[in-house]
Design an enzyme around this catalytic site. Structure first.
Site, PDB file in Angstrom:
ATOM      1  N   ASN A   1       0.535  -1.233   0.174  1.00 29.31           N
ATOM      2  CA  ASN A   1      -0.009   0.122  -0.283  1.00 29.31           C
ATOM      3  C   ASN A   1       1.301   1.268  -0.018  1.00 29.31           C
ATOM      4  O   ASN A   1       1.637   1.578   0.765  1.00 29.31           O
ATOM      5  CB  ASN A   1      -1.076  -0.271   1.146  1.00 29.31           C
ATOM      6  CG  ASN A   1      -1.277   1.036   1.319  1.00 29.31           C
ATOM      7  OD1 ASN A   1      -1.788   2.176   1.094  1.00 29.31           O
ATOM      8  ND2 ASN A   1      -2.267   1.231   2.990  1.00 29.31           N
TER       9      ASN A   1
ATOM     10  N   GLU B   1      -4.601  -5.513  10.716  1.00 25.48           N
ATOM     11  CA  GLU B   1      -4.011  -4.264  11.112  1.00 25.48           C
ATOM     12  C   GLU B   1      -4.077  -3.152  12.128  1.00 25.48           C
ATOM     13  O   GLU B   1      -5.021  -2.358  11.782  1.00 25.48           O
ATOM     14  CB  GLU B   1      -4.044  -3.281   9.545  1.00 25.48           C
ATOM     15  CG  GLU B   1      -4.040  -4.043   8.270  1.00 25.48           C
ATOM     16  CD  GLU B   1      -3.332  -2.706   7.241  1.00 25.48           C
ATOM     17  OE1 GLU B   1      -2.368  -2.701   7.023  1.00 25.48           O
ATOM     18  OE2 GLU B   1      -3.917  -1.720   6.834  1.00 25.48           O
TER      19      GLU B   1
ATOM     20  N   SER C   1       4.151  -1.963  10.139  1.00 24.42           N
ATOM     21  CA  SER C   1       4.973  -1.797  10.280  1.00 24.42           C
ATOM     22  C   SER C   1       5.966  -3.758   9.888  1.00 24.42           C
ATOM     23  O   SER C   1       6.465  -3.748  10.373  1.00 24.42           O
ATOM     24  CB  SER C   1       5.752  -1.984  11.837  1.00 24.42           C
ATOM     25  OG  SER C   1       4.716  -0.882  11.831  1.00 24.42           O
TER      26      SER C   1
ATOM     27  N   HIS D   1      -9.746   0.556   5.819  1.00 21.93           N
ATOM     28  CA  HIS D   1      -8.296   0.755   6.170  1.00 21.93           C
ATOM     29  C   HIS D   1      -8.403   2.205   7.141  1.00 21.93           C
ATOM     30  O   HIS D   1      -8.937   3.105   6.664  1.00 21.93           O
ATOM     31  CB  HIS D   1      -7.412   1.712   4.626  1.00 21.93           C
ATOM     32  CG  HIS D   1      -5.967   1.859   5.363  1.00 21.93           C
ATOM     33  ND1 HIS D   1      -5.341   1.909   5.998  1.00 21.93           N
ATOM     34  CD2 HIS D   1      -5.121   0.684   4.932  1.00 21.93           C
ATOM     35  CE1 HIS D   1      -3.917   1.963   6.757  1.00 21.93           C
ATOM     36  NE2 HIS D   1      -3.970   0.961   5.654  1.00 21.93           N
TER      37      HIS D   1
HETATM   38  P1  13P Z   1       3.410   0.403   7.731  1.00 21.08           P
HETATM   39  O1  13P Z   1       3.365  -1.098   7.217  1.00 21.08           O
HETATM   40  O2  13P Z   1       3.690   1.296   7.180  1.00 21.08           O
HETATM   41  O3  13P Z   1       3.268   0.076   9.383  1.00 21.08           O
HETATM   42  O4  13P Z   1       1.678   0.293   7.069  1.00 21.08           O
HETATM   43  C1  13P Z   1       0.971  -0.730   6.879  1.00 21.08           C
HETATM   44  C2  13P Z   1      -0.423  -0.044   6.380  1.00 21.08           C
HETATM   45  O5  13P Z   1      -1.124   0.548   6.642  1.00 21.08           O
HETATM   46  C3  13P Z   1      -0.792  -0.887   4.981  1.00 21.08           C
HETATM   47  O6  13P Z   1      -1.501  -1.002   4.645  1.00 21.08           O
END
Ligand code: 13P
Length: 256
Positions: free
Chosen positions: A9, A170, A216, A98
């Site tokens: 993303n 997430e 992350s 999201h």
């Molecule tokens: P990061 O990998 O930067 O933490 O973001 C995760 C994310 O929101 C993917 O949709």
């Protein structure tokens, strides 16, 4: 066996030259590696770069997703983009729900459900994101949040349509913070999610739906996460913006 699915993303990052270079770099590194036969890989650029990135990736087997969609098929909705338009420019996937759309833009559970159904009606595949805030985890409400977001997100979605739905767990506290969920925390949330899917549909659906982890994910923590029984892939933010980091994560997925 569920085929692993790693998606990047890109969020609101990169310029045209940077987006092109990233896509070309990924194509160069992954096309020869054989890994794209073992797992599904997609990138989700900003809307304005979709057409260009589709051209750069060509027939490489790296697929394209959008980061958002509007639920109406067409009409007077200034500034919005429909599922049909996304399909037209070569998208296969659309991210809905999201956490940045839920918590920064303020999208409701109901709007997210309308968007998800528009994605399915438009013959695309949806990546439905769910996940709790830090305050919710600290209050012991993680499962309650997952339960609510799944049930509302999937309202009126039929069993046969679930073949075109991926869930991305997430946890909001892990997104962009460098604070990754432990493999055990991820596994626990994913197993709980799978249980809800079984109660909403049946065992065959719950066993077939892929559940990505996001928050992350980096090349050095990807393997441990992707080894978990119910972790079927990753939705990657920051690390998907660097060819070496993203290919490192993809290769970790290919090895598991
Ligand atoms: P990061 O990998 O930067 O933490 O973001 C995760 C994310 O929101 C993917 O949709």
């Amino acid at each position: 066996m569920r085929k692993k699915f790693i998606a990047g993303n890109w969020k609101m990052n990169l310029d045209m030259a940077g987006a092109r270079a990233l896509a070309a770099g990924l194509k160069g590194k992954l096309s020869q590696s054989g890994v794209l036969e073992r797992l599904d890989v997609a990138v989700c650029p900003p809307f304005v770069y979709l057409t260009t990135i589709a051209q750069v990736l060509g027939d490489s087997n790296i697929r394209i997703g959008a980061q958002n969609v509007y639920f109406e098929p067409q009409g007077a909705f200034t500034g919005e983009i429909s599922a049909e338009m996304l399909k037209d420019v070569g998208c296969r996937y659309v991210i809905v729900g999201h956490s940045e759309r839920r918590h920064v833009i303020g999208e409701s559970d109901d709007l997210i459900n309308q968007k998800l159904r528009a994605v399915l009606a438009g013959d695309l595949e949806a990546i439905l994101c769910i996940g709790e805030l830090l305050s919710e985890r600290e209050k012991g409400k993680t499962e309650e949040v997952i339960d609510r977001q799944l049930r509302s997100g999937l309202a009126l979605v039929e069993k046969h349509e679930m073949a075109r739905v991926t869930i991305a767990y997430e946890p909001v506290w892990a997104i962009g913070t460098g604070k990754v969920a432990s493999p055990e925390q991820a596994q626990q949330a994913h197993a709980f999610t799978r249980g809800i899917l079984a109660s909403l549909y049946d065992d065959s659906v719950s066993q077939a739906v892929r559940i990505q982890y996001g928050g992350s994910v980096k090349p050095d923590n990807a393997a441990d996460l992707l080894k978990q029984t119910d972790v079927d892939g990753a939705l990657v933010g920051g690390a998907s913006l660097k060819v070496d980091d993203f290919t490192g994560i993809i290769k970790a997925g290919g090895a598991n």
